[in-house]
Design an enzyme around this catalytic site. Structure first.
Site, PDB file in Angstrom:
ATOM      1  N   ARG A  34       3.891  85.204  41.034  1.00  0.00           N
ATOM      2  CA  ARG A  34       5.015  85.866  40.370  1.00  0.00           C
ATOM      3  C   ARG A  34       6.040  84.793  40.005  1.00  0.00           C
ATOM      4  O   ARG A  34       5.876  83.632  40.355  1.00  0.00           O
ATOM      5  CB  ARG A  34       5.614  86.971  41.257  1.00  0.00           C
ATOM      6  CG  ARG A  34       5.577  86.612  42.722  1.00  0.00           C
ATOM      7  CD  ARG A  34       6.805  86.817  43.490  1.00  0.00           C
ATOM      8  NE  ARG A  34       7.986  86.427  42.827  1.00  0.00           N
ATOM      9  CZ  ARG A  34       8.510  85.203  42.860  1.00  0.00           C
ATOM     10  NH1 ARG A  34       7.935  84.229  43.532  1.00  0.00           N
ATOM     11  NH2 ARG A  34       9.628  84.926  42.228  1.00  0.00           N
ATOM     12  N   GLY A  35       7.094  85.249  39.302  1.00  0.00           N
ATOM     13  CA  GLY A  35       8.034  84.278  38.748  1.00  0.00           C
ATOM     14  C   GLY A  35       7.557  83.944  37.346  1.00  0.00           C
ATOM     15  O   GLY A  35       6.360  83.662  37.125  1.00  0.00           O
ATOM     16  N   ALA A  36       8.487  83.979  36.385  1.00  0.00           N
ATOM     17  CA  ALA A  36       8.098  83.910  34.978  1.00  0.00           C
ATOM     18  C   ALA A  36       7.222  82.691  34.624  1.00  0.00           C
ATOM     19  O   ALA A  36       6.150  82.852  34.018  1.00  0.00           O
ATOM     20  CB  ALA A  36       9.360  83.960  34.105  1.00  0.00           C
ATOM     21  N   ARG A  95       2.615  92.427  33.053  1.00  0.00           N
ATOM     22  CA  ARG A  95       4.049  92.465  33.375  1.00  0.00           C
ATOM     23  C   ARG A  95       4.838  92.241  32.080  1.00  0.00           C
ATOM     24  O   ARG A  95       4.694  91.199  31.446  1.00  0.00           O
ATOM     25  CB  ARG A  95       4.396  91.396  34.434  1.00  0.00           C
ATOM     26  CG  ARG A  95       3.612  91.606  35.734  1.00  0.00           C
ATOM     27  CD  ARG A  95       4.261  90.947  36.911  1.00  0.00           C
ATOM     28  NE  ARG A  95       5.574  91.502  37.215  1.00  0.00           N
ATOM     29  CZ  ARG A  95       6.431  90.936  38.049  1.00  0.00           C
ATOM     30  NH1 ARG A  95       6.129  89.796  38.635  1.00  0.00           N
ATOM     31  NH2 ARG A  95       7.605  91.500  38.290  1.00  0.00           N
ATOM     32  N   GLN A 108      11.970  89.005  47.507  1.00  0.00           N
ATOM     33  CA  GLN A 108      11.620  87.634  47.118  1.00  0.00           C
ATOM     34  C   GLN A 108      12.500  86.605  47.830  1.00  0.00           C
ATOM     35  O   GLN A 108      12.173  85.417  47.873  1.00  0.00           O
ATOM     36  CB  GLN A 108      11.750  87.463  45.596  1.00  0.00           C
ATOM     37  CG  GLN A 108      10.640  88.108  44.787  1.00  0.00           C
ATOM     38  CD  GLN A 108      10.978  89.520  44.354  1.00  0.00           C
ATOM     39  OE1 GLN A 108      11.807  90.187  44.979  1.00  0.00           O
ATOM     40  NE2 GLN A 108      10.349  89.997  43.299  1.00  0.00           N
ATOM     41  N   ASP A 152      13.796  85.574  33.401  1.00  0.00           N
ATOM     42  CA  ASP A 152      12.488  85.973  32.860  1.00  0.00           C
ATOM     43  C   ASP A 152      12.479  85.955  31.339  1.00  0.00           C
ATOM     44  O   ASP A 152      11.416  85.928  30.731  1.00  0.00           O
ATOM     45  CB  ASP A 152      12.102  87.352  33.381  1.00  0.00           C
ATOM     46  CG  ASP A 152      11.725  87.245  34.844  1.00  0.00           C
ATOM     47  OD1 ASP A 152      12.638  87.198  35.684  1.00  0.00           O
ATOM     48  OD2 ASP A 152      10.519  87.157  35.133  1.00  0.00           O
ATOM     49  N   ASN A 168      16.840  89.019  34.218  1.00  0.00           N
ATOM     50  CA  ASN A 168      16.367  88.438  35.484  1.00  0.00           C
ATOM     51  C   ASN A 168      16.241  89.562  36.505  1.00  0.00           C
ATOM     52  O   ASN A 168      16.554  90.733  36.227  1.00  0.00           O
ATOM     53  CB  ASN A 168      17.309  87.331  35.962  1.00  0.00           C
ATOM     54  CG  ASN A 168      16.700  86.514  37.086  1.00  0.00           C
ATOM     55  OD1 ASN A 168      15.554  86.062  36.977  1.00  0.00           O
ATOM     56  ND2 ASN A 168      17.408  86.340  38.181  1.00  0.00           N
ATOM     57  N   LYS A 169      15.791  89.214  37.679  1.00  0.00           N
ATOM     58  CA  LYS A 169      15.529  90.190  38.740  1.00  0.00           C
ATOM     59  C   LYS A 169      16.674  91.179  38.921  1.00  0.00           C
ATOM     60  O   LYS A 169      17.842  90.792  38.910  1.00  0.00           O
ATOM     61  CB  LYS A 169      15.248  89.417  40.032  1.00  0.00           C
ATOM     62  CG  LYS A 169      14.940  90.250  41.252  1.00  0.00           C
ATOM     63  CD  LYS A 169      13.835  91.242  41.018  1.00  0.00           C
ATOM     64  CE  LYS A 169      12.553  90.622  40.524  1.00  0.00           C
ATOM     65  NZ  LYS A 169      11.622  91.610  39.919  1.00  0.00           N
TER      66      LYS A 169
HETATM   67  O1  MRU Z   1       9.314  90.076  39.870  1.00  0.00           O
HETATM   68  P1  MRU Z   1       9.298  88.592  40.016  1.00  0.00           P
HETATM   69  O2  MRU Z   1       9.292  88.147  41.433  1.00  0.00           O
HETATM   70  O3  MRU Z   1       8.202  87.946  39.190  1.00  0.00           O
HETATM   71  O4  MRU Z   1      10.686  88.134  39.391  1.00  0.00           O
HETATM   72  C1  MRU Z   1      11.030  86.783  39.397  1.00  0.00           C
HETATM   73  C2  MRU Z   1      12.391  86.527  38.872  1.00  0.00           C
HETATM   74  O5  MRU Z   1      13.116  87.406  38.502  1.00  0.00           O
HETATM   75  C3  MRU Z   1      12.807  85.096  38.763  1.00  0.00           C
HETATM   76  O6  MRU Z   1      14.181  84.956  38.962  1.00  0.00           O
HETATM   77  C4  MRU Z   1      12.449  84.593  37.352  1.00  0.00           C
HETATM   78  O7  MRU Z   1      11.103  84.837  37.054  1.00  0.00           O
HETATM   79  C5  MRU Z   1      12.723  83.161  37.191  1.00  0.00           C
HETATM   80  S1  MRU Z   1      11.597  82.202  38.113  1.00  0.00           S
HETATM   81  C6  MRU Z   1      11.795  80.576  37.852  1.00  0.00           C
END
Ligand code: MRU
Length: 362
Positions: free
Chosen positions: A52-54, A89, A201, A241, A251-252
């Protein structure tokens, strides 16, 4: 960065030609390396958030195309694979960017060569991600250095939301890259780690920081505003993201509330934004699809019992109505600046275009 003292990336190509990932569903309790052999494995890993994470989602999808090409490298099969990967996603634009980049480069190549070529392209994309994040660290550390100078030796207090560390990228992370760079440069830093309900997270962030020996404290998501009022936060740094061309940031979920609290308290709010996260086709936040996730993430918590068993525990009564948006939009006016690989940039269309020339995601 390091795990148990050994340099590790979050994804890599094994000697046997299969793809290896750090299985994030096992963290923070166990460090487990998992293998992706097929397109199905890659789709499953992204959809279930084993990765996970963009940026890491993008890297995994790039490898996913390569794994699909092993079975069938024809145009129709690869387009179908791309559609499946992109559907996993919706919010992180890096996923589209990575898939389209690999597919675009494969067009015009011999079908028999495509699996090998795609593996090489995915590995290149990963190396590029590492280089981008390292640059973000170099630019972002200047922000922390200035705050440290003002602090007269006291650690710089950084608040971060979600996990935007190396686990969310191939290495270094985005929001945490300046923190890792600061630690290497001897700048004292302490990180307030938002727990980040519902997927927690923050536990990944705390685990990463512990591995790197960086001082940190986990806080409930609701504590950040209070800490800012008390002067306990020098700077907020989050990841993203998707950045729209006018500088709004997806973002999250919960990032927006942190930005509001930061604004109200005069705390600088930075977003670490690699260029593959810029969506030039999106003008404003309303153009960004917001992922809605399963109610179970809210109704249950996942954890470890005293005897080491991993279990889900229900915390809301059965039948309770639940809404679970995964991301929110922080308007550009609440963002002090974007920390990109090309420098610290105002969150405006003009500045982004001047720095990147609209060369990012189309
Ligand atoms: O749902 P996730 O855990 O994939 O969400 C991740 C985030 O929101 C991060 O802040 C974002 O992807 C940036 S990661 C370098």
């Amino acid at each position: 960065v390091k795990v148990n003292g050994r340099h590790t990336r979050s994804i890599w190509l094994g000697d046997d030609g299969d793809v290896r990932i750090v299985d994030q569903l096992e963290l923070p309790f166990r460090f487990v390396v998992a293998t992706l052999r097929t397109l199905d494995d890659a789709v499953d890993a992204i959809a279930r958030m084993r990765v996970r994470g963009a940026p890491l989602i993008g890297a995994t999808a790039a490898y996913g195309i390569a794994l699909a090409a092993r079975t069938d490298g024809g145009d129709a099969a690869l387009e179908a694979a791309a559609a499946r990967l992109i559907a996993t996603r919706p919010t992180a634009v890096n996923l589209h960017w990575a898939v389209r980049r690999v597919l675009g480069a494969l067009r015009g190549t011999a079908v028999a060569q495509r699996a090998d070529t795609a593996l090489r392209l995915a590995a290149e994309l990963c190396d590029e991600d590492v280089a981008i994040n390292e640059r973000i660290g170099e630019h972002g550390v200047n922000v922390l250095r200035q705050l440290a100078a003002r602090n007269g030796g006291r650690p710089v207090q950084v608040l971060t939301h979600c996990n935007a560390g190396w686990l969310a990228t191939v290495d270094w992370g985005t929001a945490l890259a300046p923190v890792y760079r600061a630690a290497r440069d001897g700048i004292p830093v302490h990180v307030w780690v938002d727990e980040t309900r519902p997927r927690l997270q923050g536990a990944l962030t705390a685990w990463e920081l512990e591995q790197e020996g960086i001082a940190h404290t986990v806080i409930a998501d609701n504590a950040g505003g209070h800490l800012m009022q008390r002067g306990a936060v020098d700077v907020v740094i989050t990841g993203t993201d998707r950045v729209t061309r006018r500088g709004a940031v997806a973002n999250k979920i919960g990032t927006y509330l942190k930005a509001l609290a930061a604004h109200d308290n005069g705390v600088p709010f930075y977003v670490a934004a690699p260029s593959p996260s810029i969506d030039w086709s999106a003008a404003d936040g309303a153009d960004v699809p917001i992922e809605e996730r399963a109610a179970r993430e809210v109704t249950h918590v996942h954890g470890e019992t005293a005897d080491g068993a991993r279990i889900d525990v229900r915390i809301h009564r059965e039948g309770t109505n639940v809404l679970n948006p995964g991301f929110d939009i922080t308007p550009a006016r609440l963002i002090t600046a974007l920390i990109t690989e090309r420098g610290v940039v105002a969150a405006t269309e003009d500045e982004l275009a001047a720095r990147f020339g609209r060369t990012g995601h189309a």
